[in-house]
Design a protein around this motif. Structure first.
Motif, PDB file in Angstrom:
ATOM      1  N   CYS A 139      18.678  77.273   5.646  1.00 51.05           N
ATOM      2  CA  CYS A 139      18.685  77.074   7.094  1.00 51.05           C
ATOM      3  C   CYS A 139      17.763  75.945   7.542  1.00 51.05           C
ATOM      4  O   CYS A 139      17.884  75.454   8.653  1.00 51.05           O
ATOM      5  N   VAL A 190      22.422  76.494  23.704  1.00 52.28           N
ATOM      6  CA  VAL A 190      22.371  76.772  22.262  1.00 52.28           C
ATOM      7  C   VAL A 190      22.782  78.219  22.005  1.00 52.28           C
ATOM      8  O   VAL A 190      23.530  78.514  21.068  1.00 52.28           O
ATOM      9  N   TYR A 237      26.451  78.496  22.425  1.00 51.06           N
ATOM     10  CA  TYR A 237      27.049  77.857  21.249  1.00 51.06           C
ATOM     11  C   TYR A 237      27.026  78.815  20.058  1.00 51.06           C
ATOM     12  O   TYR A 237      28.044  79.006  19.376  1.00 51.06           O
ATOM     13  N   ALA A 238      25.867  79.462  19.848  1.00 51.62           N
ATOM     14  CA  ALA A 238      25.741  80.407  18.739  1.00 51.62           C
ATOM     15  C   ALA A 238      26.723  81.562  18.887  1.00 51.62           C
ATOM     16  O   ALA A 238      27.348  82.000  17.913  1.00 51.62           O
ATOM     17  N   GLN A 240      30.284  80.501  18.067  1.00 49.24           N
ATOM     18  CA  GLN A 240      30.446  80.472  16.607  1.00 49.24           C
ATOM     19  C   GLN A 240      30.648  81.882  16.075  1.00 49.24           C
ATOM     20  O   GLN A 240      31.499  82.134  15.227  1.00 49.24           O
ATOM     21  N   THR A 256      32.849  71.281  22.941  1.00 42.24           N
ATOM     22  CA  THR A 256      31.825  70.659  22.113  1.00 42.24           C
ATOM     23  C   THR A 256      30.478  71.078  22.683  1.00 42.24           C
ATOM     24  O   THR A 256      30.391  71.571  23.811  1.00 42.24           O
ATOM     25  N   PHE A 257      29.428  70.882  21.896  1.00 43.64           N
ATOM     26  CA  PHE A 257      28.122  71.293  22.393  1.00 43.64           C
ATOM     27  C   PHE A 257      27.764  70.530  23.673  1.00 43.64           C
ATOM     28  O   PHE A 257      27.228  71.117  24.611  1.00 43.64           O
ATOM     29  N   PHE A 274      22.857  81.197  13.689  1.00 38.98           N
ATOM     30  CA  PHE A 274      23.571  80.105  14.359  1.00 38.98           C
ATOM     31  C   PHE A 274      22.645  79.396  15.347  1.00 38.98           C
ATOM     32  O   PHE A 274      22.658  78.176  15.479  1.00 38.98           O
ATOM     33  N   THR A 314      19.653  77.427  13.392  1.00 36.29           N
ATOM     34  CA  THR A 314      20.121  76.293  12.594  1.00 36.29           C
ATOM     35  C   THR A 314      20.632  75.179  13.507  1.00 36.29           C
ATOM     36  O   THR A 314      20.514  74.008  13.177  1.00 36.29           O
ATOM     37  N   LYS A 315      21.167  75.558  14.680  1.00 34.53           N
ATOM     38  CA  LYS A 315      21.584  74.521  15.635  1.00 34.53           C
ATOM     39  C   LYS A 315      20.361  73.726  16.104  1.00 34.53           C
ATOM     40  O   LYS A 315      20.406  72.493  16.183  1.00 34.53           O
ATOM     41  N   ARG A 319      19.342  71.414  13.377  1.00 37.35           N
ATOM     42  CA  ARG A 319      20.246  70.266  13.276  1.00 37.35           C
ATOM     43  C   ARG A 319      20.040  69.273  14.412  1.00 37.35           C
ATOM     44  O   ARG A 319      20.304  68.092  14.277  1.00 37.35           O
ATOM     45  N   ASP A 320      19.579  69.773  15.570  1.00 35.66           N
ATOM     46  CA  ASP A 320      19.283  68.879  16.689  1.00 35.66           C
ATOM     47  C   ASP A 320      17.926  68.202  16.530  1.00 35.66           C
ATOM     48  O   ASP A 320      17.479  67.492  17.430  1.00 35.66           O
TER      49      ASP A 320
END
Ligand SMILES: [Zn+2]
Lengths: 234, 431
Positions: A7, B232, B235-236, B239, B288-289, B411, B414-415, B418-419
């Motif tokens: 992660c 976020v 978004y999670a 998903q 999309t986000f 989710f 990790t988002k 990634r950001d």
């Protein structure tokens, strides 16, 4: 500092695996810290057991002393008849009704309904002891109480054991009302006239049957069910 | 102690405010609406001093030193002069149910563990903003007992002053004045299908983040931190719903309490919040986000303003003040409210998210404090709730859930990673 390889989040030094994805931490440069305190305590909290015992004791004492004093009064002061039996019986009846609420709340509902039925039968028994009559106790009271208890048990089992909706509950309820009413009339007829002829309960039976049939149809037909939901929503 | 102070704590009782009436009706053996605010100190907590500080602080907060009683038509709060509450060693399962008669009838609990002081409050007493005043004052008094000088400002109240009557007011009553009462949209939202943990379990996953980095990322999307984190979470959840392969998707709705003090000035320490529901409907297509962020941003701008919020609380206030509703006996109200909540309210949101924002403290307290944590408490139905607070440059996101699975949290974080937002995770889960 250890990171989860999966992660990418940083983890506490005391952690054994990533809480998000459960990947084991394997960092040769930073072995797991086993001595420092963890971020959260390990002690598990439990609620103090609320003492319903107080109210159980109070109820038992009040009912018990009422029964006892009435019994004594009956024995020594107002000796006309055995009137205190009614009160003693009523106290016992109330006490049994209170068992699931106050004394032993883990009692399964089926057993407490069964006990309530027995208590009701017992109270009628006391009345029958005072007024023996023409066997009304065996022929009328016992069958009606038995029938009622069984019907309530069925309803309780249905509520507890099966997945159900308001509609199906209503359906079962009306079906049981019909059975109960006709049962009562049958028992009364048998007791008084020794033959069965349904009159008032036939009306109830008809009404309930119509309702039950309607409800079953509605339950079976999804489209109808949605229509009813829409029109009768509250 | 001044006389007026004593009087106000002794003879008065409090009606439950508009939000507060709901929470007791939802009480079960295994559930109470309890939330927690913790402060992480730089030094280990000394329990005896903390107890002393609590005893000195609590009389200044009469609305927290109460017991909940039943009337014929409504419940009410009654000043509680029983001994206690006592500070306790912290436990792994915070926000346990709070039976009204346990704990000497107190509806707050104070815990300590290593460097952390935690305050748990039954929601009928106050919302997070109000409880935060109590916690900050408690910590200030605790630090003063160790010889530090902490001024009475920035959220620390003076314990030698009598409480300001405005702190005790039901601010809803004062401000519910709108002429229209907009109807509520009621649509079932997507709900998580997790494996329920056994009783006495509350799983916490805490993400610790730098405010500066987060601010930069939020700026990149041209939104605030709350809006960004809301997006976020949505978004999670999108998903998550996708991963469950439903035949029929449902909208993702976040239940977010908004403190009304920003719009309707009041010093009240009691509840003064209302709910907004930022929503994304995946049935409209794949978002999309960036689209989610835009949607959430405009939703917030459109709904969170004085006019809209006033109409919202007026709708609520009218229900409570309706003459027929008022004279209905309490137990019938309980039954109706509970079934309404189960059938409508609870199904209306996929998750909860609250942001207490940047917590203000006196400059002198900063060197003793590391961070604040907020926990929304046990969710009413199996799902996960998310609470955010920040102190200085440290922002914490605490997920509290009563289910085994951690996929939404995964989710979510990790988002963030990634950001480009580094996250440190702490948990009370056994791993
Ligand atoms: Zn991981």
């Amino acid at each position: 500092m250890s990171y989860c390889v999966n992660c990418g989040v940083e983890l506490d030094n005391t952690a054994h695996s990533c809480p998000l994805c459960h990947t084991e931490i394997n960092n040769p440069k930073q072995p797991i810290d086993l001595t420092s305190p963890t971020p959260y305590p390990r002690k598990k909290g439990e609620l103090e057991v609320l003492k319903k015992r107080d109210s159980a004791i109070v109820t038992s004492v009040v009912l018990g002393s009422t029964a006892l004093s009435c019994g004594l009064l009956n024995l020594f002061v107002f000796q006309n008849g055995r009137w205190s039996l009614y009160i003693i019986g009523a106290c016992l009846l109330l006490w049994i009704f209170c068992i699931p609420i106050l004394i032993y709340s883990k009692l399964p509902i089926f057993i407490s309904i069964f006990l309530d039925g027995i208590a009701a039968a017992m109270y009628c028994g006391i009345i029958a002891y005072q007024y023996p009559g023409k066997g009304w106790y065996q022929n009328l009271a016992i069958p009606i109480i038995l029938l009622t208890t069984i019907l309530i048990e069925i309803f309780a089992i249905y509520l507890k054991m099966f997945k159900n909706s308001i509609l199906s509950r209503a359906c079962l309820f009306f079906a049981e009302v019909a059975v109960l009413c006709s049962g009562i009339e049958i028992f009364i007829d048998l007791y008084i006239k020794h033959n069965v002829s349904l009159s008032w309960s036939a009306v109830v039976l008809t009404c309930c049957s119509i309702i039950v049939v309607t409800l079953t149809t509605i339950i079976k037909q999804t489209r109808l069910r949605n229509e009813v939901r829409r029109r009768a929503h509250f | 102690m001044p006389k007026s102070h004593k009087k106000s704590t002794k003879d008065s009782w409090f009606e439950l405010d508009l939000s507060a009436t709901v929470y007791p009706t939802l009480q079960r053996r295994s559930f109470s609406s309890v939330y927690r605010i913790s402060a992480l100190l730089k030094e280990k907590v000394k329990p005896d001093l903390l107890q002393k500080a609590l005893e000195m602080t609590l009389p200044r907060f009469p609305t927290f030193k109460v017991a909940l009683r039943k009337g014929i038509f409504w419940r009410y709060l009654e000043p509680n002069n029983r001994p206690g509450p006592w500070v306790e060693q912290d436990i792994i399962n915070p926000c346990m149910p709070m039976p009204f008669h346990a704990n000497n009838h107190y509806l707050i609990r104070v815990y300590y563990y290593e460097n952390r002081i935690s305050l748990e409050v039954f929601h009928s007493l106050s919302d997070g903003t109000g409880a935060l005043y109590l916690l900050r004052t408690l910590i200030a008094v605790y630090l003063r007992l160790q010889g530090y000088t902490i001024p009475n400002q920035n959220g620390v109240l003076d314990i030698n002053q009598p409480p300001d009557p405005e702190e005790l007011e039901d601010a809803y009553k004062r401000y519910a004045t709108s002429k229209v009462r907009p109807p509520r949209k009621q649509e079932k939202a997507y709900r998580l299908h997790g494996t329920l943990e056994p009783f006495y379990t509350l799983n916490i996953i805490c993400g610790i983040i730098s405010v500066d980095t987060l601010l930069n990322v939020a700026k990149k999307y041209k939104v605030t931190i709350t809006e960004y984190l809301n997006s976020v979470l949505i978004y999670a959840l999108i998903q998550q719903q996708k991963s469950e392969n439903h035949r029929k998707e449902r909208p993702i709705k976040i239940a977010m309490p908004v403190s009304l003090r920003r719009f309707f000035p009041s010093k009240t320490l009691r509840n003064f919040i209302t709910m907004v529901y930022p929503t994304i409907d995946p049935r409209l297509g794949d978002y999309t986000f960036e689209e989610i962020v835009t949607q959430v941003h405009y939703y917030m701008r459109y709904h969170i303003n004085g006019k809209f919020l006033n109409a919202d609380i007026t709708t609520n206030a009218m229900t409570k003040s309706h003459p027929v509703i008022r004279i209905v006996p309490l137990f019938i109200k309980d039954l109706t409210v509970r079934s309404f909540y189960k059938r409508v309210q609870d199904l209306q949101s996929s998750a909860g998210l609250t942001n207490l924002g940047t917590i203000d403290i006196p400059e002198e307290m900063r060197e003793h404090l590391i961070r604040f944590d907020v926990l929304m408490g046990q969710p009413f139905s199996p799902r996960t709730n998310c609470a955010i607070a920040s102190l200085g440059n440290i922002l914490t996101i605490n997920f509290a859930s009563s289910i085994v699975e951690t996929s939404v949290e995964k989710f979510f974080f990790t988002k963030l990673v990634r950001d480009g937002v580094p996250v440190k995770i702490e948990t009370n889960r056994n791993n």
